[in-house]
Design an enzyme around this catalytic site. Structure first.
Site, PDB file in Angstrom:
ATOM      1  CG  ASP A  21      33.959  38.561  31.212  1.00 38.15           C
ATOM      2  OD1 ASP A  21      33.762  38.450  32.424  1.00 38.15           O
ATOM      3  OD2 ASP A  21      34.791  39.348  30.731  1.00 38.15           O
ATOM      4  CD  GLU A  44      29.572  38.492  36.094  1.00 39.04           C
ATOM      5  OE1 GLU A  44      29.604  39.720  36.285  1.00 39.04           O
ATOM      6  OE2 GLU A  44      30.543  37.748  36.272  1.00 39.04           O
ATOM      7  CG  ASP A  89      32.306  35.590  37.997  1.00 39.03           C
ATOM      8  OD1 ASP A  89      32.538  35.890  36.805  1.00 39.03           O
ATOM      9  OD2 ASP A  89      32.378  36.408  38.927  1.00 39.03           O
ATOM     10  CG  ASP A  92      35.590  37.058  40.667  1.00 34.40           C
ATOM     11  OD1 ASP A  92      34.776  37.996  40.601  1.00 34.40           O
ATOM     12  OD2 ASP A  92      36.185  36.744  41.709  1.00 34.40           O
ATOM     13  CB  THR A  94      35.565  41.674  34.094  1.00 33.69           C
ATOM     14  OG1 THR A  94      34.985  40.369  34.095  1.00 33.69           O
ATOM     15  CG2 THR A  94      35.616  42.181  32.662  1.00 33.69           C
ATOM     16  CG  HIS A 172      33.159  47.780  43.153  1.00 32.40           C
ATOM     17  ND1 HIS A 172      32.434  48.417  42.174  1.00 32.40           N
ATOM     18  CD2 HIS A 172      33.822  46.770  42.534  1.00 32.40           C
ATOM     19  CE1 HIS A 172      32.642  47.817  41.010  1.00 32.40           C
ATOM     20  NE2 HIS A 172      33.483  46.809  41.208  1.00 32.40           N
ATOM     21  CE  LYS A 198      37.926  42.155  47.270  1.00 35.90           C
ATOM     22  NZ  LYS A 198      37.565  41.984  45.842  1.00 35.90           N
ATOM     23  CG  ASP A 221      30.818  37.866  42.220  1.00 34.87           C
ATOM     24  OD1 ASP A 221      31.643  37.766  41.302  1.00 34.87           O
ATOM     25  OD2 ASP A 221      29.871  38.673  42.204  1.00 34.87           O
TER      26      ASP A 221
END
Length: 284
Positions: A21, A44, A89, A92, A94, A172, A198, A221
């Site tokens: 990252d 980020e 990001d 994305d 992580t 999440h 996604k 994101d």
């Protein structure tokens, strides 16, 4: 990854950061700042703690001649450099990266002018990594999209008609997320990591909609995925059907969740299915 030491730091609950990252953001921010010193870059990862100079071999100084050869849309022709906001990001997904779920991992660079996402890049560093002896040997794949031009780097597909396949968060989920999913009555739910991943499922014809009825993801994101999805004929908003803004002073959190559809014309139907109880919670 090749060293076997990811340099993991916990930024908060279910919020990890790795050396990948930090290094990727340093590379991206330094490269863009070198070529476009007046743009605003919001990443980020916290850059204030990273005072090390960027290794020269990391700096990207070349541009894709095929993209530069395209005709710039009229509404973007006179944009000044200082009007451009870039949302980064660097990695994305992580959490999935640390677990070896490398097909979930993307690098996201979104370009906004004013309040609107107008262009973006989704890089998949481990695209089809299973075909290589070592994951880090995968050449990866880079997807791009520009409002008014279209997309490149892949062949967009439409998901099978007659079914309703939804993609949502892998790690999440909560009662609100599940309530929204139940109201849509999907035939199948793909629980994967990373907003970029996604949205790629939508554009590759593997899902019809991306539903995440919860706060959690940030502007870095969604800026790039929204721009590319829109250029491909899709649509991304909050769960109430309202557009997100990407100007420099906007709050980073996407507080009202994310609703994205592969086809813009389907978006209103999905928004209409969101239960009032979910709407009230996300509006408060």
């Amino acid at each position: 990854m090749s060293k076997g030491e990811l340099g993991i730091v916990e930024k908060g609950k279910n919020d990890l950061q790795t050396e990948a990252d930090r290094s990727a953001q340093q590379c991206i921010v330094s490269s863009l700042s070198l070529q476009f010193p007046s743009i605003k870059i919001i990443g980020e990862e916290d850059q204030s703690s990273n005072s090390c100079p960027t290794p020269p071999e990391w700096l990207v100084t070349e541009s894709d001649p095929n993209v530069l050869g395209l005709q710039c849309p009229k509404d973007l022709e006179n944009v000044k450099e200082e009007e451009v906001i870039v949302w980064v990001d660097p990695l994305d997904g992580t959490s999935e990266y640390t677990q070896g779920l490398l097909d979930h991992v993307t690098v996201l660079i979104g370009v906004a002018v004013g309040e609107k996402a107008v262009g973006g890049v989704i890089h998949q560093p481990y695209y089809e990594y299973q075909n290589f002896a070592k994951p880090e040997l995968s050449p990866g794949r880079t997807i791009w999209g520009i409002s008014g031009i279209g997309t490149g780097g892949f062949d967009p597909k439409v998901a099978e008609e007659g079914k309703r396949i939804i993609t949502t968060t892998r790690s999440h989920s909560n009662a609100l997320v599940q309530a929204a999913l139940d109201a849509i009555q999907p035939d199948d739910v793909l629980r994967v990591g990373g907003a970029g991943h996604k949205v790629m499922l939508l554009m590759e014809g593997k899902a019809h909609a991306y539903v995440f009825a919860s706060a959690g993801c940030k502007k870095w994101d969604t800026c790039a995925p929204e721009a590319i999805l829109s250029a491909a004929g899709g649509h991304l908003t909050d769960m109430l059907g309202r557009p997100y803004q990407y100007h420099a002073s906007v709050q980073h959190l996407n507080a009202s969740g994310v609703l994205a559809t592969a086809r813009k014309e389907d978006h209103a139907w999905y928004a209409s299915r969101v239960p009032d109880s979910v709407r009230e919670k996300l509006s408060s």
